[in-house]
Design a protein around this motif. Structure first.
Motif, PDB file in Angstrom:
ATOM      1  N   GLU A  74       0.833  -1.220   0.000  1.00 31.33           N
ATOM      2  CA  GLU A  74       0.000   0.000   0.000  1.00 31.33           C
ATOM      3  C   GLU A  74       0.865   1.267   0.000  1.00 31.33           C
ATOM      4  O   GLU A  74       0.562   2.233  -0.684  1.00 31.33           O
ATOM      5  N   VAL A  75       1.964   1.247   0.771  1.00 31.20           N
ATOM      6  CA  VAL A  75       2.871   2.411   0.786  1.00 31.20           C
ATOM      7  C   VAL A  75       3.411   2.643  -0.621  1.00 31.20           C
ATOM      8  O   VAL A  75       3.474   3.788  -1.088  1.00 31.20           O
ATOM      9  N   HIS A  76       3.774   1.540  -1.303  1.00 33.23           N
ATOM     10  CA  HIS A  76       4.312   1.708  -2.654  1.00 33.23           C
ATOM     11  C   HIS A  76       3.262   2.220  -3.636  1.00 33.23           C
ATOM     12  O   HIS A  76       3.577   2.976  -4.539  1.00 33.23           O
ATOM     13  N   GLU A  77       2.010   1.815  -3.428  1.00 35.31           N
ATOM     14  CA  GLU A  77       0.940   2.339  -4.288  1.00 35.31           C
ATOM     15  C   GLU A  77       0.805   3.846  -4.105  1.00 35.31           C
ATOM     16  O   GLU A  77       0.616   4.578  -5.070  1.00 35.31           O
ATOM     17  N   ILE A  78       0.903   4.298  -2.853  1.00 41.78           N
ATOM     18  CA  ILE A  78       0.820   5.752  -2.601  1.00 41.78           C
ATOM     19  C   ILE A  78       1.993   6.451  -3.286  1.00 41.78           C
ATOM     20  O   ILE A  78       1.826   7.469  -3.959  1.00 41.78           O
ATOM     21  N   MET A  79       3.207   5.849  -3.144  1.00 44.69           N
ATOM     22  CA  MET A  79       4.396   6.462  -3.754  1.00 44.69           C
ATOM     23  C   MET A  79       4.256   6.554  -5.272  1.00 44.69           C
ATOM     24  O   MET A  79       4.634   7.547  -5.879  1.00 44.69           O
ATOM     25  N   GLU A  80       3.696   5.502  -5.870  1.00 46.41           N
ATOM     26  CA  GLU A  80       3.507   5.508  -7.328  1.00 46.41           C
ATOM     27  C   GLU A  80       2.563   6.629  -7.755  1.00 46.41           C
ATOM     28  O   GLU A  80       2.813   7.312  -8.751  1.00 46.41           O
ATOM     29  N   ALA A  81       1.500   6.797  -6.982  1.00 44.72           N
ATOM     30  CA  ALA A  81       0.538   7.867  -7.320  1.00 44.72           C
ATOM     31  C   ALA A  81       1.207   9.235  -7.178  1.00 44.72           C
ATOM     32  O   ALA A  81       0.978  10.133  -7.994  1.00 44.72           O
ATOM     33  N   VAL A  82       2.064   9.381  -6.166  1.00 47.91           N
ATOM     34  CA  VAL A  82       2.795  10.646  -5.977  1.00 47.91           C
ATOM     35  C   VAL A  82       3.701  10.897  -7.192  1.00 47.91           C
ATOM     36  O   VAL A  82       3.729  12.005  -7.739  1.00 47.91           O
ATOM     37  N   GLU A  83       4.405   9.851  -7.638  1.00 47.72           N
ATOM     38  CA  GLU A  83       5.275   9.995  -8.821  1.00 47.72           C
ATOM     39  C   GLU A  83       4.460  10.332 -10.070  1.00 47.72           C
ATOM     40  O   GLU A  83       4.880  11.129 -10.900  1.00 47.72           O
ATOM     41  N   ASP A  84       3.280   9.711 -10.194  1.00 47.38           N
ATOM     42  CA  ASP A  84       2.417  10.008 -11.350  1.00 47.38           C
ATOM     43  C   ASP A  84       1.967  11.468 -11.327  1.00 47.38           C
ATOM     44  O   ASP A  84       1.934  12.122 -12.363  1.00 47.38           O
ATOM     45  N   ILE A  85       1.623  11.960 -10.142  1.00 49.41           N
ATOM     46  CA  ILE A  85       1.218  13.372 -10.036  1.00 49.41           C
ATOM     47  C   ILE A  85       2.385  14.243 -10.512  1.00 49.41           C
ATOM     48  O   ILE A  85       2.204  15.177 -11.288  1.00 49.41           O
ATOM     49  N   GLU A  86       3.608  13.898 -10.032  1.00 50.04           N
ATOM     50  CA  GLU A  86       4.771  14.712 -10.407  1.00 50.04           C
ATOM     51  C   GLU A  86       5.036  14.662 -11.909  1.00 50.04           C
ATOM     52  O   GLU A  86       5.519  15.619 -12.490  1.00 50.04           O
ATOM     53  N   GLU A  87       4.684  13.538 -12.544  1.00 50.41           N
ATOM     54  CA  GLU A  87       4.908  13.429 -13.980  1.00 50.41           C
ATOM     55  C   GLU A  87       3.779  14.078 -14.788  1.00 50.41           C
ATOM     56  O   GLU A  87       4.028  14.829 -15.723  1.00 50.41           O
ATOM     57  N   PHE A  88       2.539  13.788 -14.398  1.00 45.79           N
ATOM     58  CA  PHE A  88       1.406  14.239 -15.217  1.00 45.79           C
ATOM     59  C   PHE A  88       0.916  15.643 -14.870  1.00 45.79           C
ATOM     60  O   PHE A  88       0.149  16.225 -15.620  1.00 45.79           O
ATOM     61  N   HIS A  89       1.309  16.146 -13.702  1.00 44.79           N
ATOM     62  CA  HIS A  89       0.855  17.494 -13.320  1.00 44.79           C
ATOM     63  C   HIS A  89       2.029  18.381 -12.958  1.00 44.79           C
ATOM     64  O   HIS A  89       1.991  19.108 -11.964  1.00 44.79           O
ATOM     65  N   LYS A  90       3.084  18.264 -13.766  1.00 50.86           N
ATOM     66  CA  LYS A  90       4.300  19.078 -13.601  1.00 50.86           C
ATOM     67  C   LYS A  90       3.958  20.558 -13.583  1.00 50.86           C
ATOM     68  O   LYS A  90       3.070  20.996 -14.307  1.00 50.86           O
ATOM     69  N   GLY A  91       4.699  21.293 -12.747  1.00 50.55           N
ATOM     70  CA  GLY A  91       4.619  22.751 -12.826  1.00 50.55           C
ATOM     71  C   GLY A  91       3.468  23.360 -12.036  1.00 50.55           C
ATOM     72  O   GLY A  91       3.412  24.562 -11.867  1.00 50.55           O
ATOM     73  N   ARG A  92       2.553  22.509 -11.525  1.00 51.64           N
ATOM     74  CA  ARG A  92       1.465  23.083 -10.730  1.00 51.64           C
ATOM     75  C   ARG A  92       1.970  23.363  -9.322  1.00 51.64           C
ATOM     76  O   ARG A  92       2.783  22.618  -8.789  1.00 51.64           O
ATOM     77  N   LYS A  93       1.448  24.409  -8.719  1.00 48.61           N
ATOM     78  CA  LYS A  93       1.857  24.808  -7.362  1.00 48.61           C
ATOM     79  C   LYS A  93       1.619  23.643  -6.378  1.00 48.61           C
ATOM     80  O   LYS A  93       2.435  23.353  -5.514  1.00 48.61           O
ATOM     81  N   GLU A  94       0.485  22.951  -6.560  1.00 48.66           N
ATOM     82  CA  GLU A  94       0.147  21.821  -5.689  1.00 48.66           C
ATOM     83  C   GLU A  94       1.179  20.703  -5.822  1.00 48.66           C
ATOM     84  O   GLU A  94       1.535  20.048  -4.843  1.00 48.66           O
ATOM     85  N   THR A  95       1.643  20.490  -7.059  1.00 54.97           N
ATOM     86  CA  THR A  95       2.611  19.418  -7.308  1.00 54.97           C
ATOM     87  C   THR A  95       3.938  19.746  -6.641  1.00 54.97           C
ATOM     88  O   THR A  95       4.612  18.866  -6.105  1.00 54.97           O
ATOM     89  N   GLU A  96       4.290  21.039  -6.674  1.00 55.28           N
ATOM     90  CA  GLU A  96       5.553  21.424  -6.043  1.00 55.28           C
ATOM     91  C   GLU A  96       5.547  21.177  -4.540  1.00 55.28           C
ATOM     92  O   GLU A  96       6.599  21.022  -3.931  1.00 55.28           O
ATOM     93  N   LEU A  97       4.361  21.089  -3.941  1.00 52.61           N
ATOM     94  CA  LEU A  97       4.265  20.841  -2.499  1.00 52.61           C
ATOM     95  C   LEU A  97       4.328  19.345  -2.175  1.00 52.61           C
ATOM     96  O   LEU A  97       4.457  18.941  -1.026  1.00 52.61           O
ATOM     97  N   MET A  98       4.222  18.514  -3.209  1.00 50.54           N
ATOM     98  CA  MET A  98       4.055  17.065  -3.042  1.00 50.54           C
ATOM     99  C   MET A  98       5.152  16.414  -2.188  1.00 50.54           C
ATOM    100  O   MET A  98       4.881  15.447  -1.474  1.00 50.54           O
TER     101      MET A  98
END
Ligand code: HEC
Length: 162
Positions: A74-98
């Protein structure tokens, strides 16, 4: 001599013309691929959050059942989603806080490695506090995350398989 030169020149011009045709075809192809790419479905920030929410809940029940393999998953699933956010939502202020989510996730991973239930519980509290700290930072404090009372789905067992 003059004739040969003329023939060569004509051939040369013909080749050039051919090339411009190819370049135009390629440009058309690039344009149509670009249109396809912009129309490709991309999960939204909120979609990834919904997935993180489910894994956050399952993580709790995995930990309470000392099902360390499932908790690790489950921890790895959360980490994967975090990495996906960083890849698919680059440059957003929210992503920079991730990045703020990484220390509590590391701490949970440590607890899982050590099979340390007390460390798991305290790290889980700081993870949940981090979810809310970011929601507050992006002025969405109305999205309030807490430790779940009941498992998110009744069709999945949380006890370790003996
Ligand atoms: C770095 C910032 C950040 C962190 C950390 C974060 N979130 Fe979010 N979360 C957001 C943003 C931004 C949205 C709004 C997304 C949108 O615009 O659709 C959101 C939305 C949500 C939603 C709303 C989805 C819905 O449809 O109701 C849930 C649930 C959620 N987050 C859960 C969590 C959980 C659980 C954690 C911690 C494990 C967490 N979030 C950590 C930024 C964050």
């Amino acid at each position: 001599m003059k004739k040969t030169l003329l023939i060569l020149l004509t051939l040369g011009l013909f080749a050039c013309n051919q090339q411009t045709d190819n370049t135009k075809d390629l440009q058309d192809q690039i344009n149509s691929l670009e249109i396809k790419l912009t129309n490709t479905y991309k999960p939204g920030f909120g979609d990834f959050m919904g997935s993180i929410q489910a894994h956050h809940a399952k993580l709790w029940f995995a930990g309470q059942n000392e099902n360390w393999d499932l908790a690790d998953f489950e921890v790895h699933e959360i980490m994967e989603a975090v990495e996906d956010i960083e890849e698919f939502h680059k440059g957003r202020k929210e992503t920079e806080l991730m990045g703020m989510i990484l220390p509590p996730l590391d701490s949970i991973s440590k607890a899982i490695d050590q099979k340390n239930a007390a460390l798991f519980n305290s790290s889980y509290t700081s993870l949940t506090n981090t979810c809310n700290a970011c929601h507050k930072a992006v002025e969405m404090e109305f999205i309030f995350i807490k430790t779940p009372d009941t498992p998110p789905s009744s069709n999945q067992g949380f006890e370790p398989i003996k």
